[in-house]
Design a protein around this motif. Structure first.
Motif, PDB file in Angstrom:
ATOM      1  N   GLY A   4     -23.502  45.372  28.836  1.00 50.49           N
ATOM      2  CA  GLY A   4     -24.882  45.600  28.377  1.00 50.49           C
ATOM      3  C   GLY A   4     -25.877  45.351  29.493  1.00 50.49           C
ATOM      4  N   GLU A   5     -25.628  44.230  30.230  1.00 51.32           N
ATOM      5  CA  GLU A   5     -26.540  43.904  31.343  1.00 51.32           C
ATOM      6  C   GLU A   5     -26.485  44.990  32.425  1.00 51.32           C
ATOM      7  OE1 GLU A   5     -26.548  38.998  31.207  1.00 51.32           O
ATOM      8  OE2 GLU A   5     -25.074  40.093  32.420  1.00 51.32           O
ATOM      9  N   ARG A   6     -25.229  45.420  32.671  1.00 52.06           N
ATOM     10  CA  ARG A   6     -25.059  46.449  33.699  1.00 52.06           C
ATOM     11  C   ARG A   6     -25.806  47.721  33.293  1.00 52.06           C
ATOM     12  NH1 ARG A   6     -19.640  46.722  34.019  1.00 52.06           N
ATOM     13  NH2 ARG A   6     -19.547  44.930  35.384  1.00 52.06           N
ATOM     14  N   ARG A   7     -25.701  48.086  32.006  1.00 50.80           N
ATOM     15  CA  ARG A   7     -26.369  49.294  31.531  1.00 50.80           C
ATOM     16  C   ARG A   7     -27.895  49.149  31.675  1.00 50.80           C
ATOM     17  NH1 ARG A   7     -23.817  49.684  26.934  1.00 50.80           N
ATOM     18  NH2 ARG A   7     -25.477  48.857  25.648  1.00 50.80           N
ATOM     19  N   ARG A   8     -28.379  47.937  31.308  1.00 48.82           N
ATOM     20  CA  ARG A   8     -29.829  47.718  31.406  1.00 48.82           C
ATOM     21  C   ARG A   8     -30.280  47.756  32.866  1.00 48.82           C
ATOM     22  NH1 ARG A   8     -29.068  44.262  27.134  1.00 48.82           N
ATOM     23  NH2 ARG A   8     -28.927  42.419  28.423  1.00 48.82           N
ATOM     24  N   THR A   9     -29.429  47.197  33.756  1.00 44.83           N
ATOM     25  CA  THR A   9     -29.779  47.230  35.186  1.00 44.83           C
ATOM     26  C   THR A   9     -29.899  48.669  35.673  1.00 44.83           C
ATOM     27  OG1 THR A   9     -28.581  45.174  35.520  1.00 44.83           O
ATOM     28  CG2 THR A   9     -29.060  46.475  37.499  1.00 44.83           C
ATOM     29  N   TRP A  10     -28.893  49.482  35.305  1.00 42.84           N
ATOM     30  CA  TRP A  10     -28.923  50.885  35.733  1.00 42.84           C
ATOM     31  C   TRP A  10     -30.132  51.615  35.143  1.00 42.84           C
ATOM     32  CZ3 TRP A  10     -26.895  52.600  39.851  1.00 42.84           C
ATOM     33  CH2 TRP A  10     -25.675  52.082  40.330  1.00 42.84           C
ATOM     34  N   ALA A  11     -30.400  51.279  33.851  1.00 42.47           N
ATOM     35  CA  ALA A  11     -31.558  51.927  33.211  1.00 42.47           C
ATOM     36  C   ALA A  11     -32.839  51.528  33.936  1.00 42.47           C
ATOM     37  CB  ALA A  11     -31.635  51.541  31.740  1.00 42.47           C
ATOM     38  N   GLY A  12     -32.926  50.222  34.295  1.00 43.82           N
ATOM     39  CA  GLY A  12     -34.118  49.749  35.020  1.00 43.82           C
ATOM     40  C   GLY A  12     -34.259  50.446  36.357  1.00 43.82           C
ATOM     41  N   LEU A  13     -33.132  50.522  37.067  1.00 42.27           N
ATOM     42  CA  LEU A  13     -33.165  51.201  38.374  1.00 42.27           C
ATOM     43  C   LEU A  13     -33.568  52.671  38.230  1.00 42.27           C
ATOM     44  CD1 LEU A  13     -30.049  49.684  40.170  1.00 42.27           C
ATOM     45  CD2 LEU A  13     -32.443  49.451  40.846  1.00 42.27           C
ATOM     46  N   ALA A  14     -33.052  53.287  37.140  1.00 41.94           N
ATOM     47  CA  ALA A  14     -33.395  54.699  36.910  1.00 41.94           C
ATOM     48  C   ALA A  14     -34.902  54.851  36.696  1.00 41.94           C
ATOM     49  CB  ALA A  14     -32.641  55.245  35.710  1.00 41.94           C
TER      50      ALA A  14
END
Lengths: 292, 475
Positions: A4-14
């Motif tokens: 979940g954290e990884r997904r949120r990180t990627w979403a944030g970076l996006a």
């Protein structure tokens, strides 16, 4: 990192990627490339040719380079203290509880909203040696031969310093914000102890806002060394307002010595860093942070 | 989820459209079956309108090419950046003095092979203008509207000074003496401000500097196209054509000595004060158009500005006299031409070439020249061109451009830097801060240093570049 954290990180970076891409393409790459070009003979159209430190050694013998350094430092020595003191004085006045306080604040801030080019064009006519309103006013009060301002190399830099005051509204706003934060209890205590308005200013207000004065000084140094727009529009006789950033521009885009211009830009960067470091060293005894 | 899917599709579509737009560029490549040729030109206002008319005529004359005309300020700088990024226009309108710089840096397409096939060569042009389009043995552009300078004078001011308004100066000493007679000052005498000739000032009034210039015969700051090129009228060479700058040669020093003499005569402060009251060149605020300067060196375009800003001005024009012994009896002028070039990397060089060849047709060139009040670079002039031309002085300018003593600025890639240095030297000489020889020695040293740097690079890449130019044949 959980999925979940990884997904949120990627979403944030996006989400921040437009800025990241823009920064990389329009800032990071040009900055890095300019280091390489500063060691090259590069005219923008042809591939750069490595020349080692030639651009840097050429600067040492280039009289116009030294003239641009001199012009920039002299301009800043005039304009920076003048701007800091005037903006502070204005802020103190605009901080007084008088009628129409908001109107006065708006009036003094208004010039900061005028585009630099428009402001420069107006000032060109104000400073016109023959028909300018300033010289007409000076003649009306008995100065029969007022200066020719930009047409006189001795007066051109002070003229631009005068013009720079026109846009000090931003600095005034920062000072005003700082003045709101001066502890009322300290001012009241000083007043009860019988301190005059001048002593309250010197011993309470100025120390309390010293971090903001320091901030404005740093911003002033950084901006002052890069002064460009107003000076290139208004000009000045006999290269008296050929400032460092203008000489970089001429070399890069008028004369197409992009390698030399890149080297100049890096020297400017080092100069700004050195002056900022010096300012921070020199201000240690004068800047007081709350809680110190 | 349908909503999420729709959003994704919309975003993807917008992204694709955006990227597609970026990749394709502004020209779109072709319009219908026509090839689109993008043309950037420096002109604005009525000059741009006149070229737009020519472009429209070209587009209407055939059905294969569509030229899109765009007026671009600072076209030289923008062309440089566009060319270096690989997306230049197909045709660009520059000044002839850009050619050495742009061609040496590989920014232009050599036209020689195409010109040979099209049957266009030197024999068609006034030699000076053809040479301006060439550099290092190659042809880089073709002329559109050329110009050269002559002496415009104000007949009313001549009459008021007791001079014959139909007899402008023929020698340099006449130019000087007339100029003095035409220079007026205001000075306070017995409590009253009076207007008198400059020469009538007493020594005391001069020393006290309590006078104001109100009218001048001429201003050394005002010299048409290149403010720093008064040396042409004194026999200055500027450059040996190879590797040596000659900024401080005898002719140029004489020109700068003459400027210093004018500053001493007018008084430095009085002259600066006078000049500061006026605006930029080619505007209503120039001293000549304002009736405060009796003689000025300008090109044929000046008649446009007279018509627009000073329609009541009673003017005449003649060749500007040169110093004794300069020109071997031929009138001296300084000439330049607007040129059209095909930048390196242009997407449609063949179609661009067809358009610039169209501009060389006599009837097209004359129509463009007439609408801009100029002349053409062609040797051949149609019988009606002079008769129908709106500029009554155009015959004089054609004659001057054909003079064996007509001059162009040096064919140097660093000319703009050289010109800027000469201008700074001129300012210092006019303010009497520096002696002419001293100021020009500094120009000499600085520009020679720059040229040495440029030549070092050329020595490294020149042979390769020439081989590329010789091999180029997209025609």
């Amino acid at each position: 990192m959980t999925p979940g954290e990884r997904r949120r990180t990627w979403a944030g970076l996006a989400f921040v990627s437009p800025w990241l891409v823009g920064f990389a393409v329009f800032t990071l790459y040009p900055v890095c490339a300019s280091i390489y070009y500063s060691f090259c003979d590069y005219d923008v159209l042809s591939p750069p040719v490595w020349v080692g430190t030639l651009n840097y050694s050429d600067m040492a013998t280039d009289n116009v380079f030294w003239l641009s350094v001199y012009n920039t430092l002299v301009f800043n020595l005039i304009a920076l203290p003048l701007s800091l003191v005037s903006a502070l004085a204005l802020a103190l006045l605009l901080n007084q509880p008088v009628r129409f306080q908001g109107v006065f604040r708006a009036i003094y801030y208004l010039p900061s909203l005028v585009p630099a080019v428009a402001g420069a064009m107006v000032w060109l006519w104000i400073l016109n040696g023959r028909h300018g309103i300033l010289n007409q006013a000076l003649m009306a009060v008995g100065i029969s031969r007022p200066p020719l301002w930009l047409d006189d190399p001795d007066w051109a830099k002070p003229s631009l310093a005068l013009v720079s005051l026109w846009g000090c509204g931003n600095t005034v706003v920062i000072y005003l914000a700082a003045l709101q934060g001066v502890p009322r209890s300290l001012l009241e205590a000083a007043m009860i102890d019988g301190a005059s308005a001048w002593r309250r200013l010197v011993h309470v207000t100025l120390p309390a806002i010293s971090p903001v004065i320091y901030f404005n000084l740093l911003i002033g140094i950084i901006g002052g060394l890069q002064v460009f727009t107003t000076a290139i529009i208004m000009g000045g006789a006999e290269r008296s307002t050929l400032f460092y950033a203008i000489y970089i521009y001429y070399n890069a885009f008028e004369y197409r010595h992009m390698g030399y211009a890149s080297a100049m830009a890096w020297i400017l960067c080092l100069l700004i860093m050195a002056l900022t470091w010096l300012a921070s060293r020199a201000s240690r005894g004068f800047v007081h942070y709350q809680g110190d | 989820m349908p909503g999420s899917f729709t959003r994704r599709v919309l975003l993807a579509g917008a992204l694709a459209a955006g990227l597609g737009g970026c990749a394709r560029g502004p020209d779109g490549g072709a319009k219908g079956s026509r090839v689109v040729v993008n043309y950037w030109e420096k002109w604005s206002g009525f000059e741009a309108d006149s070229m737009q008319q020519v472009v429209d005529d070209f587009n209407g004359s055939q059905d294969r090419i569509e030229v899109r005309f765009l007026s671009v300020s600072q076209v030289d700088i923008k062309l440089l950046l566009a060319t270096s990024s690989g997306h230049p226009p197909d045709v660009a309108g520059l000044w002839s003095d850009n050619i050495p710089d742009f061609s040496e840096k590989g920014a232009l397409t050599p036209l020689d092979a195409g010109l040979a096939k099209a049957g266009i060569g030197a024999e068609r042009y006034i030699p000076l203008f053809w040479e301006m389009c060439r550099h290092r043995g190659f042809t880089w552009g073709l002329p559109t509207t050329p110009g050269c300078v002559a002496l415009f004078y104000n007949k009313k001011l001549f009459r008021a000074a007791g001079l014959d308004p139909e007899r402008p100066p023929r020698t340099f000493s006449e130019f000087e003496s007339m100029s003095r007679r035409l220079t007026l000052v205001e000075v306070e005498r017995s409590g009253r401000v009076v207007r008198v000739p400059l020469d009538d000032l007493t020594a005391g009034e001069r020393a006290a500097r309590r006078y104001t210039l109100v009218q001048v015969g001429h201003l050394p700051q005002d010299a048409g196209m290149f403010l720093s090129c008064w040396g042409c009228w004194f026999g200055a060479r500027y450059f040996d054509g190879d590797r040596r700058i000659e900024a401080a040669d005898a002719g140029n020093v004489a020109a700068y000595e003459w400027m210093a003499g004018a500053a001493r005569s007018y008084g430095v402060d009085a002259m600066k004060n006078f000049v500061s009251g006026f605006g930029v060149s080619q505007s209503a605020q120039t001293p000549f158009l304002g009736g405060a300067e009796a003689m000025v060196v300008q090109g044929p375009w000046m008649t446009n500005f007279i018509r627009r800003y000073a329609p009541g001005l009673e003017w005449g024009v003649a060749a500007c006299p040169a110093a004794d012994g300069v020109g071997d009896g031929h009138p001296v002028t300084l000439a330049q031409t607007d040129v059209v070039v095909i930048p390196r990397g242009a997407r449609h060089p063949r179609e661009a070439f067809e358009f610039i060849c169209y501009l060389q047709r006599r009837e097209v060139a004359e129509r463009l020249a007439r609408s801009q009040q100029k002349f053409t670079a062609l040797r051949d002039v149609s019988p009606g061109f002079l008769r129908d031309h709106p500029n009554p002085a155009i015959g004089l300018f054609i004659e001057l451009a054909r003079s064996p003593a007509a001059r162009a600025v040096p064919r140097l890639s660093i000319w703009h830097e050289y010109d800027a240095e000469l201008s700074v030297a001129r300012e210092r000489v006019l303010s009497l801060r520096e002696a002419p020889a001293e100021a020009l020695a500094q120009v000499q040293q600085r520009i020679q240093w720059r040229l040495d740097r440029v030549m070092r690079r050329w020595d490294a890449v020149g042979a390769k570049r020439i081989a590329e130019w010789k091999a180029y044949d997209a025609w």
